[in-house]
Design a protein around this motif. Structure first.
Motif, PDB file in Angstrom:
ATOM      1  N   ASP A 113      28.205  32.253  81.283  1.00 38.17           N
ATOM      2  CA  ASP A 113      28.565  30.620  80.750  1.00 38.17           C
ATOM      3  C   ASP A 113      27.134  29.877  80.599  1.00 38.17           C
ATOM      4  OD1 ASP A 113      31.287  30.664  80.400  1.00 38.17           O
ATOM      5  OD2 ASP A 113      31.017  31.631  82.345  1.00 38.17           O
ATOM      6  N   GLY A 116      25.224  31.478  77.815  1.00 39.63           N
ATOM      7  CA  GLY A 116      25.539  30.912  76.567  1.00 39.63           C
ATOM      8  C   GLY A 116      25.425  29.561  76.208  1.00 39.63           C
ATOM      9  N   TYR A 117      25.633  28.589  77.215  1.00 36.91           N
ATOM     10  CA  TYR A 117      25.491  27.393  76.992  1.00 36.91           C
ATOM     11  C   TYR A 117      24.067  26.975  76.464  1.00 36.91           C
ATOM     12  CZ  TYR A 117      25.904  22.065  77.253  1.00 36.91           C
ATOM     13  OH  TYR A 117      25.604  20.946  77.175  1.00 36.91           O
ATOM     14  N   SER A 121      26.604  31.238  71.643  1.00 29.46           N
ATOM     15  CA  SER A 121      27.526  32.372  71.871  1.00 29.46           C
ATOM     16  C   SER A 121      27.562  33.680  71.977  1.00 29.46           C
ATOM     17  CB  SER A 121      28.880  31.724  70.972  1.00 29.46           C
ATOM     18  OG  SER A 121      28.357  32.046  69.749  1.00 29.46           O
ATOM     19  N   LYS A 124      26.151  34.710  75.341  1.00 29.82           N
ATOM     20  CA  LYS A 124      27.417  34.278  76.306  1.00 29.82           C
ATOM     21  C   LYS A 124      27.973  35.753  76.238  1.00 29.82           C
ATOM     22  CE  LYS A 124      31.552  31.942  77.576  1.00 29.82           C
ATOM     23  NZ  LYS A 124      32.175  30.704  77.196  1.00 29.82           N
ATOM     24  N   ASN A 128      28.376  38.566  79.138  1.00 31.11           N
ATOM     25  CA  ASN A 128      29.644  38.931  79.953  1.00 31.11           C
ATOM     26  C   ASN A 128      29.695  40.363  80.008  1.00 31.11           C
ATOM     27  OD1 ASN A 128      31.258  36.490  80.554  1.00 31.11           O
ATOM     28  ND2 ASN A 128      31.358  35.781  78.357  1.00 31.11           N
TER      29      ASN A 128
END
Length: 489
Positions: A113, A116-117, A121, A124, A128
């Motif tokens: 996260d 990704g921020y 995206s 992110k 994951n």
């Protein structure tokens, strides 16, 4: 000996000076509420004593990393010491600090996260998947190694490969059962109570062996203080040494562990000693084991001979028993059995939390923890059926690639908050070159010649740095107050 103590002093000075520069750039604020205060749930978000957190963080990120990696790195000669010092201060500790503190700012979110921020995206979603795979590899690596050693050490007369293999499978099952319990229980029940004690054992083991090396009159670095590549198999120092010595210099695995403690820190000013400081502590442990590898054995060839007949665990056993007798033998067992297990269980715990964050499943209720943990461990057990050597090759590259991505995310975080990005972007560019060169050269990658691989690695690093410098021109500067719950979707 003087060179060793100068290297240790350099790490301590680096913490005293450079960690404050990093903390100031990040903008740590002791008056700002942390997730442990605002989101306490008695399971993963639990406020703890900073001293205890430091010991847990050290053990979580260490395990066998700052022991086995530096032992293998010692084959290259004293240049390994230089990488440990420079890498720890300017890359590894910066990486760990931003991984932990970005998680603190983002409501204790896991590293995908945070990446990704700051990087988008796509990054992110990639992280994951990539982070969970790496954590499964770590967990499995830290099951198979201890299980095999226990099968041999506590075999009680077992003979033959079949008997040892059966015993290894039994110990694998036992360790997996422990992993499962530690993964689903609240963080303060096992990890918070036992891990500080194991961290103390890790420190006693390292410093005790150093004292005995001096007391028994061993010559430090008998091969001389040279930066020449001394590897007995003529393996190239670049980029292999920078992949081999991960924990102890810079390791992406740390980015998966730091959010565990980010959910427990009482205030943001604790981040400097906990995240940056624990990495410096690991760097000192790595220096000790690299020094033992170079000084206990008179030549890299002697060290290689022991490695060929039992791997790094045999080196730990030989050094510990010779220098410290029965006490050393006991510490060696602790070192090569308990320490990897304590990193393996937190690897699975981190994987559970990453998956929970991704599917937005709160983890306070036990049944919801089991919903993720059961299939996660089923996949982990399936991976144990893969040959260990194959798992290890992919783990080494994946580990450093993850660290590189996190450094780029840290650099973008600084840009987004109107700060100079060089403390993260420079080591990110360097590690990009390391990973790209390794991918081009290694058999698990393209298998190109070293000359071509080096050009490829430098080109990729330059392109990534150039893209970053162009990209940040259009990134708006945001106030620190913009960080917080709800910012990551």
């Amino acid at each position: 000996m003087l060179y060793f103590f100068l290297a240790v002093a350099a790490l301590l000075v680096g913490y005293a000076v450079y960690s404050k520069v990093v903390e100031r750039a990040f903008g740590a604020d002791e008056c700002r509420a942390t997730p442990a205060c605002t989101m306490e749930d008695g399971v993963d978000y639990v406020k703890m004593d900073p001293k205890k957190i430091w010991l847990i963080q050290l053990l979580n990120i260490a395990g066998l990393g700052p022991i086995f990696g530096p032992i293998l790195g010692a084959l290259y000669g004293p240049a390994a010491l230089l990488w440990i010092v420079i890498g720890s201060i300017f890359a590894g500790a910066v990486h760990d600090y931003f991984a932990g503190m970005m998680s603190v700012r983002y409501s204790g979110k896991s590293i995908p996260d945070a990446v990704g921020y700051n990087l988008g995206s796509f990054a992110k979603h990639f992280m994951n998947v990539f982070a969970v795979i790496l954590l499964l590899l770590v967990g499995v690596v830290f099951v198979l190694g201890p299980a095999k050693l226990l099968a041999v050490k506590l075999g009680f007369g077992l003979e033959g490969d079949g008997a040892v293999a059966t015993a290894t499978m039994i110990w694998t099952g036992i360790i997996f059962c422990y992993y499962f319990i530690a993964t689903v229980l609240p963080v303060d029940k096992i990890i918070g109570r036992l891990y500080p004690l194991f961290a103390v054992v890790l420190l006693i083991m390292a410093f005790g062996l150093t004292i005995m090396l001096i007391a028994k009159g061993y010559e430090f670095y008998p091969q001389g203080l040279t930066l020449e590549n001394l590897h007995p198999k003529n393996l190239p120092m670049w980029p292999l040494m920078f992949i081999t010595i991960a924990c102890g210099a810079i390791s992406g695995f740390h980015a998966t562990q730091s959010p565990l403690m980010a959910r427990c820190v009482p205030d943001e000013k604790c981040g400097r000693p906990i995240f940056y400081g624990a990495m410096i502590g690991e760097g000192i442990i790595a220096l000790i084991w690299a020094t033992l590898g170079m000084s206990f054995f008179h030549t890299p060839g002697e060290l290689q001979a022991v490695l060929d007949n039992g791997g790094p665990a045999a080196v730990v056993d030989t050094v510990s028993m010779t220098l410290m007798g029965p006490i050393g033998g006991f510490l060696a067992i602790i070192g090569v059995v308990v320490l990897p297990i304590t990193s393996g269980d937190t690897a699975f715990r981190s994987a559970r939390l990453i998956i929970a964050d991704f599917i937005k499943l709160p983890q306070k209720a036990p049944v919801k923890r089991l919903f993720i943990a059961v299939p996660l461990f089923a996949v982990g057990y399936a991976i144990t059926l893969t040959p260990f050597a194959v798992i290890w090759r992919y783990f080494g590259f994946s580990n450093q690639l993850l660290a590189t991505i996190v450094l780029w995310a840290g650099a973008m975080y600084l840009v987004r908050h109107g700060k100079a990005h060089w403390m993260a972007s420079i080591p990110a560019t360097f590690m990009t070159a390391v990973c790209a060169t390794y991918l081009a050269y290694a058999k698990i990658g393209f298998g190109l010649s070293m000359d071509i691989a080096q050009v490829f690695g430098i080109a990729v690093a330059v392109l990534c740095a150039g893209f970053f410098l162009v990209k940040i021109r259009s990134v708006p500067v945001e106030p620190d107050a913009a960080d917080g719950p709800g910012r990551i979707g």
